[in-house]
Design a protein around this motif. Structure first.
Motif, mmCIF file in Angstrom:
data_model
loop_
_atom_site.group_PDB
_atom_site.id
_atom_site.type_symbol
_atom_site.label_atom_id
_atom_site.label_comp_id
_atom_site.label_asym_id
_atom_site.label_seq_id
_atom_site.Cartn_x
_atom_site.Cartn_y
_atom_site.Cartn_z
ATOM 1 N N ARG A 76 -1.500 -3.347 6.015
ATOM 2 C CA ARG A 76 -1.783 -1.964 5.617
ATOM 3 C C ARG A 76 -1.721 -1.784 4.098
ATOM 4 N NH1 ARG A 76 0.198 2.013 10.269
ATOM 5 N NH2 ARG A 76 0.158 0.601 12.003
ATOM 6 N N ASP A 77 -1.005 -2.699 3.441
ATOM 7 C CA ASP A 77 -0.892 -2.621 1.981
ATOM 8 C C ASP A 77 -1.882 -3.546 1.281
ATOM 9 O OD1 ASP A 77 1.261 -0.907 2.355
ATOM 10 O OD2 ASP A 77 2.651 -2.594 2.567
ATOM 11 N N THR A 79 -6.100 -4.959 0.795
ATOM 12 C CA THR A 79 -7.484 -4.504 0.966
ATOM 13 C C THR A 79 -8.158 -5.394 2.011
ATOM 14 O OG1 THR A 79 -8.298 -5.929 -0.778
ATOM 15 C CG2 THR A 79 -7.621 -3.696 -1.405
ATOM 16 N N GLU A 117 -8.117 -0.253 1.310
ATOM 17 C CA GLU A 117 -6.858 -0.264 2.080
ATOM 18 C C GLU A 117 -6.970 0.653 3.299
ATOM 19 O OE1 GLU A 117 -3.326 0.512 -0.103
ATOM 20 O OE2 GLU A 117 -3.601 -1.187 -1.463
#
Lengths: 197, 411
Positions: A76-77, A79, A117
């Motif tokens: 989730r953090d 790209t 992201e």
């Protein structure tokens, strides 16, 4: 005969895992491996198959939706870049399917979702495939000091070859039953020795 | 000619073997493996916390939290008329020193009321080094375990240092880790040796299994002659000896320990907490699950009977939390804590005191798929459930259970 039964049993128990390149069907879940990270891979063709989920190959042309759900929170953090390139042949079904090809990556993609992201952990890709063909999908994830690429060939508009998945087990079971029945029909009934006076 | 009975028996055996061999390995455990409707419409846990996530052998850990028995209980699941609060840990890493439900000892089993809320507290003592994912757990008779949120906890130190001393009613201090162990081993060895000797004796007394079966068929009515007078006498001695030892050991144990209490045969009734809704009423108007977007969207008709404006801060179901950070903030406690920190959005703003209003809520996160909640759309009735947390301007919380059928959509 027992060799035959053993072979059939091995066929039955070998259905746990298969896939094309980075996409693996594990148990009843379709997963995409990108380096050390794992995503759930779901393909939908709502106009043709309602809520049925596909694992990489799309059986018909038309509007298709691919959804990647991040299992590892760290994704989730990072790209995620998704790109699809036209290919000339179908997936080989070998380890080669997963080998990243730099020349392929340099090509102009058939379509691409630029790197971005996804804080909710879900990436949704919609595409209308107007004609059938073979493709190669690439998922590129990039964090602060790491970058991983996953390659998975897939086809659109080619119904699955061979025996449908839902019929494999009943057919295998049917053959086991037939073989056992034939074996017993061939045998003479066991007769115990008469008691000697 | 085909022996039909024998053929059918062998076919059944082959079919059983096929099914047993085909059983694919389980790809999930605990919280993900239970059906979505079961996790959303039975026991809803919240505010679950552990006092520490790293401790040494002999140190204590306290797990606290609340649970709500969902009002729309599934018809096919046994109701919590008999339930026991537990902790789910892989292996005996901890021992439970005490547990409480609404302040009442949870040593006994309990009956709970559907639609009611309770709070719990479990005190554990670290027994051996390990890193474990521990869950609150409610064992419901005939329904099975209902699993609460999990936390990663690490225990360090040495297991040989562990002691678990208690003082009995008679003032004797004993270590439960070793108490009665030698006696248990002694009796297991005693009966094991006798059983092995009995088995070995008969193995060497003529034909066994199929050859013996054939011999019995051959001898017909005279088959009993295979057992000699000595063997009959030996059998009688073993029978009488076994009964004597069992009866003597029972009376000897009763003499040494005249008062014993079978704890789990008792059952207590515990009153529920006051209504956590605190005057807020919310009814489900409609709900849909957006399949590609991994989003549950529902409309609530909310009536605010409190004295302060309220807003939605959180929706929780199946131990997953969707947060609205504008009202309530929470971060995942560890790598496996499913908290969608920005997963809840809604339209409609604050509900004023005395006002009834429609609020459109969306709860979005990959957890719908990765925690297998989306499987709900394949259920015959596709009913979901959960808790909505409303907060007033002073941060006071009202907890309201919502639920109903949902429709899957693709657009």
């Amino acid at each position: 005969m027992f060799k035959g039964i053993n072979a059939l049993l091995l066929v039955l128990v070998s259905t746990v895992s298969w896939g094309h390149g980075g996409v693996m069907n594990e148990g009843n879940e379709c997963k995409l491996r990108v380096g050390p990270y794992v995503m759930n891979f779901s393909g939908y063709q709502p106009e043709n198959n309602d809520s049925k989920q596909f694992c990489d190959d799309m059986p018909t042309i038309g509007k298709s939706i691919i959804v990647l759900d991040f299992i590892d929170r760290k994704l989730r953090d990072m790209t995620v870049n998704f790109r699809v390139i036209k290919a000339t042949e179908a997936a080989l079904g070998t380890a080669e399917d997963g080998v990243v090809n730099d020349a392929e990556l340099a090509q102009t993609p058939f379509f691409e979702i630029p790197a971005k992201e996804y804080p909710t952990g879900t990436m949704t890709v919609s595409q209308n495939f107007t004609e059938k063909g073979h493709f190669v999908g690439y998922v590129i994830v990039e964090g602060e000091n790491e970058k991983f690429i996953s390659r998975f060939p897939f086809s659109v508009g080619y119904p699955p070859k061979g025996i449908p998945e839902a019929l494999k087990i009943p057919i295998a079971f049917f053959f086991v039953v037939v073989i056992v029945m034939v074996w017993f029909l061939r045998r003479k009934p066991v007769a115990f020795n008469e008691k000697q006076d | 000619m085909l022996n039909i009975k024998k053929a059918i028996a062998i076919l059944v055996a082959v079919a059983s073997a096929c099914i047993a061999l085909y059983a694919a390995p389980a790809m999930a455990h605990g919280e993900k493996s239970q059906a979505a409707y079961l996790r959303m419409r039975t026991l809803l846990w919240y505010d679950v916390e552990v006092s520490t996530v790293k401790l040494k052998v002999n140190e204590e850990l306290v797990m606290t939290g609340k649970f709500y028995w969902f009002y729309d209980w599934p018809q096919n699941i046994a109701k919590p008329d008999l339930a026991f609060l537990n902790i789910g840990i892989p292996g005996p890493v901890f021992v439970r020193k005490a547990s409480y439900i609404n302040g009442v000892s949870g040593t006994n089993s309990t009956s709970f009321d559907i639609g009611a809320t309770y709070e719990f507290k479990v005190i554990l003592k670290a027994r051996r080094p390990a890193r474990v994912h521990m869950h609150a757990l409610m064992n419901v008779s005939e329904a099975g375990p209902l699993i609460g949120p999990g936390r990663w906890v690490e225990v360090t130190g040495n297991q040989s240092d562990f002691t678990n001393e208690v003082t009995t009613l008679t003032g004797e201090t004993i270590d439960l880790e070793t108490y009665g162990l030698a006696n248990a081993i002694k009796w297991h060895v005693f009966w094991g040796v006798i059983a092995a000797a009995w088995l070995l004796y008969w193995i060497f007394q003529g034909p066994i299994l199929i050859p013996r079966y054939k011999t019995v068929k051959l001898l017909g009515e005279d088959a009993d002659d295979m057992v000699t007078p000595f063997q009959r006498t030996l059998g009688l001695v073993m029978l009488i000896g076994t009964m004597v030892v069992v009866v003597w050991s029972y009376y000897d144990a009763h003499k040494q320990y005249p008062v014993t209490i079978p704890l789990q045969s008792g059952q207590v009734s515990i009153p529920a907490l006051p209504d956590a809704a605190r005057g807020v009423n919310a009814e489900m108007v409609d709900a849909k699950y957006r399949v590609p977007g991994r989003s549950l969207e529902f409309t609530l008709k909310v009536t605010n009977n409190t004295n302060s404006p309220i807003r939605i801060g959180e929706y929780t179901a199946a131990n997953i939390r969707w947060m609205n950070p504008e009202v309530s903030v929470a971060e995942p406690a560890d790598s496996h804590d499913p908290v969608a920190v920005n997963g809840l959005k809604y339209e409609g703003g604050a509900v004023m005191p005395g006002e009834t209003k429609l609020l459109k809520v969306s709860c979005t996160d990959a957890a719908w798929e990765t925690y297998r909640l989306a499987k709900l759309i394949y259920d015959p009735d596709s009913r979901f459930g959960g808790l909505v947390f409303f907060f007033d301007e002073e941060g006071t919380r009202s907890v309201v259970a919502i639920g109903g059928p949902l429709l899957p959509v693709f657009i």
